[in-house]
Each structure stands twice: as structure tokens, then as C-alpha cells.
Design an enzyme around this catalytic site. Sequence first.
Site, PDB file in Angstrom:
ATOM      1  N   GLY A  48      42.884  96.490 -56.719  1.00 59.00           N
ATOM      2  CA  GLY A  48      42.596  95.277 -56.266  1.00 59.00           C
ATOM      3  C   GLY A  48      41.744  94.573 -57.371  1.00 59.00           C
ATOM      4  O   GLY A  48      40.556  94.098 -57.129  1.00 59.00           O
ATOM      5  N   THR A  51      40.482  89.309 -58.052  1.00 61.06           N
ATOM      6  CA  THR A  51      39.667  88.517 -57.355  1.00 61.06           C
ATOM      7  C   THR A  51      38.463  89.109 -56.854  1.00 61.06           C
ATOM      8  O   THR A  51      38.373  90.225 -56.956  1.00 61.06           O
ATOM      9  CB  THR A  51      40.018  87.618 -56.171  1.00 61.06           C
ATOM     10  OG1 THR A  51      40.388  88.777 -55.090  1.00 61.06           O
ATOM     11  CG2 THR A  51      41.266  86.997 -56.305  1.00 61.06           C
ATOM     12  N   GLU A  75      49.859  89.445 -56.390  1.00 60.27           N
ATOM     13  CA  GLU A  75      49.707  88.086 -56.579  1.00 60.27           C
ATOM     14  C   GLU A  75      51.053  87.368 -56.654  1.00 60.27           C
ATOM     15  O   GLU A  75      51.983  87.792 -57.042  1.00 60.27           O
ATOM     16  CB  GLU A  75      48.901  87.712 -57.600  1.00 60.27           C
ATOM     17  CG  GLU A  75      47.452  88.321 -57.525  1.00 60.27           C
ATOM     18  CD  GLU A  75      46.615  87.705 -56.527  1.00 60.27           C
ATOM     19  OE1 GLU A  75      46.899  86.744 -56.045  1.00 60.27           O
ATOM     20  OE2 GLU A  75      45.358  88.440 -56.291  1.00 60.27           O
ATOM     21  N   TYR A 235      30.985  92.919 -37.430  1.00 62.00           N
ATOM     22  CA  TYR A 235      31.147  93.771 -38.599  1.00 62.00           C
ATOM     23  C   TYR A 235      30.968  95.281 -38.551  1.00 62.00           C
ATOM     24  O   TYR A 235      31.689  95.963 -38.456  1.00 62.00           O
ATOM     25  CB  TYR A 235      30.612  93.129 -39.788  1.00 62.00           C
ATOM     26  CG  TYR A 235      31.206  93.129 -41.263  1.00 62.00           C
ATOM     27  CD1 TYR A 235      31.575  91.895 -41.523  1.00 62.00           C
ATOM     28  CD2 TYR A 235      31.643  94.330 -41.754  1.00 62.00           C
ATOM     29  CE1 TYR A 235      32.328  91.850 -42.887  1.00 62.00           C
ATOM     30  CE2 TYR A 235      32.300  94.448 -42.873  1.00 62.00           C
ATOM     31  CZ  TYR A 235      32.620  92.997 -43.395  1.00 62.00           C
ATOM     32  OH  TYR A 235      33.668  92.867 -44.558  1.00 62.00           O
ATOM     33  N   LYS A 244      35.611 101.140 -41.938  1.00 64.36           N
ATOM     34  CA  LYS A 244      34.509 101.361 -43.087  1.00 64.36           C
ATOM     35  C   LYS A 244      33.922 102.864 -43.078  1.00 64.36           C
ATOM     36  O   LYS A 244      33.931 103.299 -43.995  1.00 64.36           O
ATOM     37  CB  LYS A 244      33.432 100.081 -43.386  1.00 64.36           C
ATOM     38  CG  LYS A 244      34.269  98.770 -43.747  1.00 64.36           C
ATOM     39  CD  LYS A 244      35.229  98.827 -44.799  1.00 64.36           C
ATOM     40  CE  LYS A 244      35.351  97.517 -45.422  1.00 64.36           C
ATOM     41  NZ  LYS A 244      36.478  97.557 -46.763  1.00 64.36           N
TER      42      LYS A 244
END
Length: 393
Positions: A48, A51, A75, A235, A244
Site C-alpha cells: 500500500g 498514497t 493504481e 470508527y 481494526k
Amino acid sequence: MVIKPKIRGFICTNAHPEGCAASVAQQIEYVSSQGDLGSGPKNVLVIGSSTGYGLASRIVSAFGYGANTLGVCFEKAPSERKTATAGWYNTAAFHKEAKEKGLFAQTINGDAFSKEIKAQAIETIKREMGQVDLVIYSLASPRRTDPETGEVYKSTLKPVGQAYTTKTYDTDKDRIHDISLEPANEDEIAQTIKVMGGEDWELWLDALAEADLLAYGCKTTAYTYIGKELTWPIYGQATIGKAKEDLDRAAAAIVSKNQEKHIEAYVSSLKALVTQASSAIPVMPLYISLIYKVMKEEGTHEGCIEQIKGLFTERLFAQSPALDEQGRLRMDGKETNEATQAKIKALWDQVTQENFHELSDYAGYHHEFLKLFGFDVEGVDYEKEQNTLADWD
């Protein structure tokens, strides 16, 4: 062609080659100005890498520590009539700068969740790098194809347990309004964990370990955002939060499987920033506009590159890094401390359609959003004709 931003909803559908290159150059300049960063990585895999925090990790590794880097990203290439994605131009700029410094840099473009891309990465590391001493996992994706079954999992952004109504800011229509989100069902939670949890991070480390490509004492970290009360319902205590949490499980599993190599695996919690991932999450544009206002006034505002430089020097490669009770590395303290959160909460309670631009730093948010795609970057002439084609060599 002359390239102007085309914004649709929370994404920009084009990118500016020169602007992306200028943004990468600014980040490299920042890292280069920091002096000797001390001991650090020499051979780095960034999953990753094109960006946001992943790109910043690659820049700090290469230009802060002189490391060889292999990036993995997904990409879209340019054509003569269509721009590439921003990550493509970021990567092209990174390669050019790395080459000028005599640093090894290669990038594999494809689905990091797939077995094929893992195999390509393994071949490249064997051939060019020997072993890796740092693996960064910084993927953000809305879906994942299971490499074993071919099943496609999709992530959802929903609260868990009960419905949630809160304020949000619609960047498209420039308006503050209430948003109600229905709770996720069990299947949606499970699918989100499959996409955004720790399974793929663990699979990458398994594959690297099996090929004997992890150096003794290799470190690996996956990035997360934990946040505080204002963002918990969408979140921390939501489908993303469940996914997460699975990173914590994966970190423990990676350490347990690689004890003889003394592999260190950490979940790193970073501060909220404008990224292509965060701009898609309800509530976050409003919250980030407010924290930018407060943290800039406090003198504590940081971007991706400052956060990652701090993570590497103060946590990841520090002698005995401070960990939270879950064993995570934390770089979000300047945002999540009680005093700063109290200021943000006070603004949150006051903010309305009429006073939003006065109480927030939406101008700063919007500037950073445009910059993600190479627009609104200092020193770039946006009336100049651009060549959309850019390569990675």
C-alpha cells in the site's frame, strides 16, 4: 492538456502529474532536512505504497534511512486522454527521485490480496534485496477477493449494536446535516473484518517467512486509527473498529509464529488526516476540519510525513518504545488527549450550517483533499499543458 480537478462526491476522478510530483518532492525535502535519523531499516517492503501513510513510510525509509524499497499498490495507468490515478504519479515521482539518489526502488502494481502479487513480491525480494527488515502494511480497500475461495468480501461503514444519528458535513453540497446510520448485521461485520482486518497482513508475513525473506529482528507494522468519543460510533465501535481489532490478533499471531527470528509486529495508531480513505467515511470530514482548526492553533498539527517520521524515530526504531495497554505504538496523542478533545467537542456542539466555515478549518481540509490528487500544490502552474503519461522507471 490543461488539467483541472474533477470532483465527484468524496473523490476526485483525475490527478495532476506535476502537482503529485511536487507534493512528493515536498515530503522528501522535509525528511532530508531532518538530519541523521539514527539506525533504521535497510530493505523495506511497503504494502500500500502509493498514497497517504504508505507513501510517507516509503519516503522516510528511502530518504531518511537510505533503504532499498519495494512497493505494492493498485493504481490505474494513464492514457493520452485520461490521467492516471494520483498514486501512479506519486510512484513515478518517487522512482525518479530515488534513482537520482542511487537508491533501489521497484513497485509492483496489482491486487495485494492475491497470491500472484505476493509471489511476484517474493521473487523480487529474493532477486534484488535478499531479506527485508521492515514490512509496512498500509492497505485501504472497499473489497477483497479471498485468495483461496475466490469469494468477494465487501466492507461497510456502519455502527455496531445500535443505530447512530450525528452531524456530518457534505463536502459536495457544502452543508452540515444530520445523518442516521443503521447498525451492521453479523454478515456485514464479518465481511468488513475480512477486508480490513489482519488476515491479509498475516498472510503476507506467512509467505515471506516461508520463503525465508524475513531478516532476524525484522519489524512489521499495520496502520490504524483509534480516535475518541466523537468518532467512536462510526470508527472505534463500528464495523471498521471491529476490523481494526483483528489487527491486534494478527500482530500477536505474527510474533508467535516467528519467535526464532525475533520478529516484532505492531499495530500503529496514527492521527486523523485527510486521506483518500478518510474522506469516504461519514463524520470524518467534519471532525477533521475541526481538529485541523484546534491543532493548528495549538501548534501540534502534523501531516502524513511528519507523523511517519515521528513513528520511525520515536517508536518503531527507538530503543524501548512506549506501548499502550494493547501493545500498540501510538502517534495520536496530540489529537486524542483530553484537553484537545474538549476543545473539539465544544466546537462540535456549536457548529451549524451558518458558522461552519468560521469555527472549522475547512479551507485547510479542502486544500489537503485537493493536494491528495496533485491540485492546489504550492509552486505548480495549473494553466500549463501537462503530459498525462508518466512511467515508473
